[in-house]
Scaffold this motif. Structure first.
Motif, PDB file in Angstrom:
ATOM      1  N   SER A  33       0.792  -1.206  -0.141  1.00 48.04           N
ATOM      2  CA  SER A  33       0.139  -0.067  -0.030  1.00 48.04           C
ATOM      3  C   SER A  33       0.820   1.262   0.022  1.00 48.04           C
ATOM      4  O   SER A  33       0.501   2.315  -0.881  1.00 48.04           O
ATOM      5  CB  SER A  33      -0.715   0.190   0.903  1.00 48.04           C
ATOM      6  N   ALA A  34       1.903   1.382   0.913  1.00 48.88           N
ATOM      7  CA  ALA A  34       2.791   2.409   0.771  1.00 48.88           C
ATOM      8  C   ALA A  34       3.383   2.568  -0.472  1.00 48.88           C
ATOM      9  O   ALA A  34       3.559   3.885  -0.850  1.00 48.88           O
ATOM     10  CB  ALA A  34       3.861   2.340   1.787  1.00 48.88           C
ATOM     11  N   SER A  35       3.926   1.513  -1.152  1.00 46.44           N
ATOM     12  CA  SER A  35       4.630   1.739  -2.417  1.00 46.44           C
ATOM     13  C   SER A  35       3.556   2.567  -3.522  1.00 46.44           C
ATOM     14  O   SER A  35       4.133   2.973  -4.478  1.00 46.44           O
ATOM     15  CB  SER A  35       5.099   0.275  -2.938  1.00 46.44           C
ATOM     16  N   LEU A  36       2.506   2.098  -3.584  1.00 46.17           N
ATOM     17  CA  LEU A  36       1.379   2.645  -4.120  1.00 46.17           C
ATOM     18  C   LEU A  36       1.213   3.926  -4.258  1.00 46.17           C
ATOM     19  O   LEU A  36       1.196   4.876  -4.863  1.00 46.17           O
ATOM     20  CB  LEU A  36      -0.054   1.882  -4.161  1.00 46.17           C
ATOM     21  N   VAL A  37       1.086   4.455  -2.560  1.00 42.93           N
ATOM     22  CA  VAL A  37       0.396   5.644  -2.202  1.00 42.93           C
ATOM     23  C   VAL A  37       1.840   6.755  -2.564  1.00 42.93           C
ATOM     24  O   VAL A  37       1.511   7.975  -2.961  1.00 42.93           O
ATOM     25  CB  VAL A  37       0.437   5.685  -0.782  1.00 42.93           C
ATOM     26  N   LEU A  38       3.015   6.360  -2.456  1.00 44.06           N
ATOM     27  CA  LEU A  38       4.190   6.970  -2.469  1.00 44.06           C
ATOM     28  C   LEU A  38       4.795   6.839  -4.065  1.00 44.06           C
ATOM     29  O   LEU A  38       5.479   7.833  -4.628  1.00 44.06           O
ATOM     30  CB  LEU A  38       5.500   6.727  -1.857  1.00 44.06           C
ATOM     31  N   ILE A  42       5.428  10.194  -7.067  1.00 46.05           N
ATOM     32  CA  ILE A  42       6.850  10.181  -7.642  1.00 46.05           C
ATOM     33  C   ILE A  42       7.117   9.736  -8.965  1.00 46.05           C
ATOM     34  O   ILE A  42       7.543  10.586  -9.857  1.00 46.05           O
ATOM     35  CB  ILE A  42       7.785   9.529  -6.586  1.00 46.05           C
ATOM     36  N   GLY A  43       6.419   8.602  -9.585  1.00 45.29           N
ATOM     37  CA  GLY A  43       6.476   8.230 -10.874  1.00 45.29           C
ATOM     38  C   GLY A  43       6.067   8.929 -11.925  1.00 45.29           C
ATOM     39  O   GLY A  43       6.510   9.368 -12.961  1.00 45.29           O
ATOM     40  N   ARG A  44       4.708   9.826 -11.691  1.00 49.80           N
ATOM     41  CA  ARG A  44       4.255  10.508 -12.495  1.00 49.80           C
ATOM     42  C   ARG A  44       5.080  11.994 -12.597  1.00 49.80           C
ATOM     43  O   ARG A  44       5.200  12.642 -13.473  1.00 49.80           O
ATOM     44  CB  ARG A  44       2.968  11.068 -11.785  1.00 49.80           C
ATOM     45  N   PHE A  45       5.719  12.526 -11.470  1.00 47.56           N
ATOM     46  CA  PHE A  45       6.614  13.638 -11.356  1.00 47.56           C
ATOM     47  C   PHE A  45       7.813  13.324 -12.337  1.00 47.56           C
ATOM     48  O   PHE A  45       8.113  14.197 -12.932  1.00 47.56           O
ATOM     49  CB  PHE A  45       6.931  14.060 -10.032  1.00 47.56           C
ATOM     50  N   VAL A  46       8.436  12.101 -12.028  1.00 47.85           N
ATOM     51  CA  VAL A  46       9.723  11.717 -12.652  1.00 47.85           C
ATOM     52  C   VAL A  46       9.331  11.702 -14.246  1.00 47.85           C
ATOM     53  O   VAL A  46      10.030  12.174 -14.850  1.00 47.85           O
ATOM     54  CB  VAL A  46      10.252  10.460 -12.496  1.00 47.85           C
TER      55      VAL A  46
END
Length: 70
Positions: A33-38, A42-46
């Motif tokens: 869940s944390a990997s999805l939330v964070l 972050i992936g969209r920003f990068v």
């Protein structure tokens, strides 16, 4: 992704000491869940900041570094 969740959950419950299987399973669920939330923001920003070829080269570089560290 689904196979990873099932495999991680299975290993977590088998590796945990007796009486702590539920805690191990909760840790796996919390990590996912944390990997999805964070990870998604972050992936969209990068991906919005850099070209896809730069991202692939960065991932390749991180993979080589991980191999060398192992």
């Amino acid at each position: 992704m689904g196979v990873f969740i099932v495999t991680a959950s299975s290993f977590a419950t088998k590796l945990a000491p007796p009486g702590h299987q539920a805690s191990a399973l909760a840790t796996v669920a919390m990590g996912f869940s944390a990997s999805l939330v964070l990870g998604v923001p972050i992936g969209r920003f990068v991906s919005a900041s850099y070209d896809w070829t730069i991202i692939f080269w960065a991932i390749a570089l991180l993979g080589v570094i991980a191999i060398l560290l192992l």
